[in-house]
Design an enzyme around this catalytic site. Structure first.
Site, PDB file in Angstrom:
ATOM      1  N   TYR A 110       0.839  -1.203   0.000  1.00  0.00           N
ATOM      2  CA  TYR A 110       0.000   0.000   0.000  1.00  0.00           C
ATOM      3  C   TYR A 110       0.877   1.257   0.000  1.00  0.00           C
ATOM      4  O   TYR A 110       0.646   2.192  -0.766  1.00  0.00           O
ATOM      5  CB  TYR A 110      -0.929   0.015   1.221  1.00  0.00           C
ATOM      6  CG  TYR A 110      -1.983  -1.068   1.205  1.00  0.00           C
ATOM      7  CD1 TYR A 110      -3.203  -0.867   0.574  1.00  0.00           C
ATOM      8  CD2 TYR A 110      -1.768  -2.286   1.835  1.00  0.00           C
ATOM      9  CE1 TYR A 110      -4.185  -1.848   0.558  1.00  0.00           C
ATOM     10  CE2 TYR A 110      -2.737  -3.276   1.825  1.00  0.00           C
ATOM     11  CZ  TYR A 110      -3.942  -3.050   1.186  1.00  0.00           C
ATOM     12  OH  TYR A 110      -4.902  -4.040   1.164  1.00  0.00           O
ATOM     13  N   ASN A 115     -12.461   0.404  -5.727  1.00  0.00           N
ATOM     14  CA  ASN A 115     -12.134   0.045  -7.103  1.00  0.00           C
ATOM     15  C   ASN A 115     -13.375  -0.494  -7.822  1.00  0.00           C
ATOM     16  O   ASN A 115     -13.901  -1.536  -7.448  1.00  0.00           O
ATOM     17  CB  ASN A 115     -11.025  -1.018  -7.107  1.00  0.00           C
ATOM     18  CG  ASN A 115     -10.626  -1.467  -8.489  1.00  0.00           C
ATOM     19  OD1 ASN A 115     -11.086  -0.948  -9.495  1.00  0.00           O
ATOM     20  ND2 ASN A 115      -9.743  -2.462  -8.532  1.00  0.00           N
ATOM     21  N   CYS A 147      -6.594  -4.920  -7.838  1.00  0.00           N
ATOM     22  CA  CYS A 147      -6.404  -4.521  -6.439  1.00  0.00           C
ATOM     23  C   CYS A 147      -6.029  -5.720  -5.561  1.00  0.00           C
ATOM     24  O   CYS A 147      -5.490  -5.529  -4.472  1.00  0.00           O
ATOM     25  CB  CYS A 147      -7.623  -3.780  -5.911  1.00  0.00           C
ATOM     26  SG  CYS A 147      -9.190  -4.618  -6.140  1.00  0.00           S
ATOM     27  N   HIS A 148      -6.263  -6.939  -6.040  1.00  0.00           N
ATOM     28  CA  HIS A 148      -5.835  -8.116  -5.277  1.00  0.00           C
ATOM     29  C   HIS A 148      -4.318  -8.193  -5.177  1.00  0.00           C
ATOM     30  O   HIS A 148      -3.797  -8.888  -4.303  1.00  0.00           O
ATOM     31  CB  HIS A 148      -6.403  -9.406  -5.895  1.00  0.00           C
ATOM     32  CG  HIS A 148      -5.992  -9.653  -7.305  1.00  0.00           C
ATOM     33  ND1 HIS A 148      -6.623  -9.047  -8.375  1.00  0.00           N
ATOM     34  CD2 HIS A 148      -5.007 -10.416  -7.830  1.00  0.00           C
ATOM     35  CE1 HIS A 148      -6.044  -9.454  -9.500  1.00  0.00           C
ATOM     36  NE2 HIS A 148      -5.060 -10.279  -9.198  1.00  0.00           N
ATOM     37  N   GLU A 189      -2.352 -16.499  -9.918  1.00  0.00           N
ATOM     38  CA  GLU A 189      -1.201 -15.821 -10.498  1.00  0.00           C
ATOM     39  C   GLU A 189       0.131 -16.374  -9.976  1.00  0.00           C
ATOM     40  O   GLU A 189       1.192 -15.847 -10.296  1.00  0.00           O
ATOM     41  CB  GLU A 189      -1.297 -14.314 -10.244  1.00  0.00           C
ATOM     42  CG  GLU A 189      -2.482 -13.694 -10.951  1.00  0.00           C
ATOM     43  CD  GLU A 189      -2.521 -12.180 -10.870  1.00  0.00           C
ATOM     44  OE1 GLU A 189      -1.486 -11.558 -10.547  1.00  0.00           O
ATOM     45  OE2 GLU A 189      -3.597 -11.613 -11.148  1.00  0.00           O
TER      46      GLU A 189
END
Length: 181
Positions: free
Chosen positions: A115, A138, A146-147, A173
């Site tokens: 962040y 978002n 945003c993950h 991912e």
């Protein structure tokens, strides 16, 4: 901009993280909503109606949604690492928009950012909490990833779609081990 561009078309599609409501204007994809069961869906449609000043129209075969659906399917199948969609940023502005645009362009598939580091990237050192608020608002999760924003100490942080959804996206991912289901 004509009323056709401003019109909102939406549909619900299944995904590996549950039903997603997708909405698009003539400009591009404007909203992705997790857990799009009836109550959540109605709330999301009310917000779109209010914020965009247009009646959202259910359009499961919408040409506006064809490419977003195709790219999301490819992403969840592990074959897409970068979204190349036209996006309508009208549901966000100011600092939040700057943070989300930086996230979309500067935090690639398979990586994470803290962040505070994201706050630094948009020229606002010390604004980690404000970045968290931007992530929470978002309008385009998954597509604007945003993950991929996590706590500097290694914690997951929060997530509007729920922490289990965040874990699943990060595992997809290759950032976290696959969840045990």
């Amino acid at each position: 901009m004509d009323s056709n561009e401003r019109g909102v078309e939406w549909s619900v599609v299944e995904s590996d993280v549950g039903p997603l409501l997708l909405a698009a204007t003539g400009t591009g994809l404007v909203s992705v909503v997790f857990h799009a069961r009836p109550a959540v869906r109605e709330g999301a449609l009310d917000r779109l109606r209010t914020r965009l000043g247009a009646e959202p129209v259910r359009a499961p075969d919408s040409a506006r949604l064809t490419e977003p659906v195709r790219q999301l399917d490819a992403y969840f199948a592990g074959g897409l690492r970068e979204f190349t969609l036209d996006l309508d940023w009208s549901l966000t502005s100011g600092f939040n928009r700057a943070v989300l645009r930086e996230l979309a362009s500067g935090v690639p598939y398979g990586t994470v950012v803290g962040y505070g580091a994201l706050a630094d990237r948009v020229g606002q050192p010390g604004a980690a909490q404000a970045v968290g608020a931007a992530m929470g608002s978002n309008p385009l999760p998954v597509v604007v990833p945003c993950h991929r924003v996590v706590e500097s100490g290694g914690g997951l942080g929060g997530f509007g779609g729920g922490l289990e959804t965040k874990r699943r996206l990060l595992a997809l991912e290759g950032i976290l081990p696959q969840p045990l289901f």
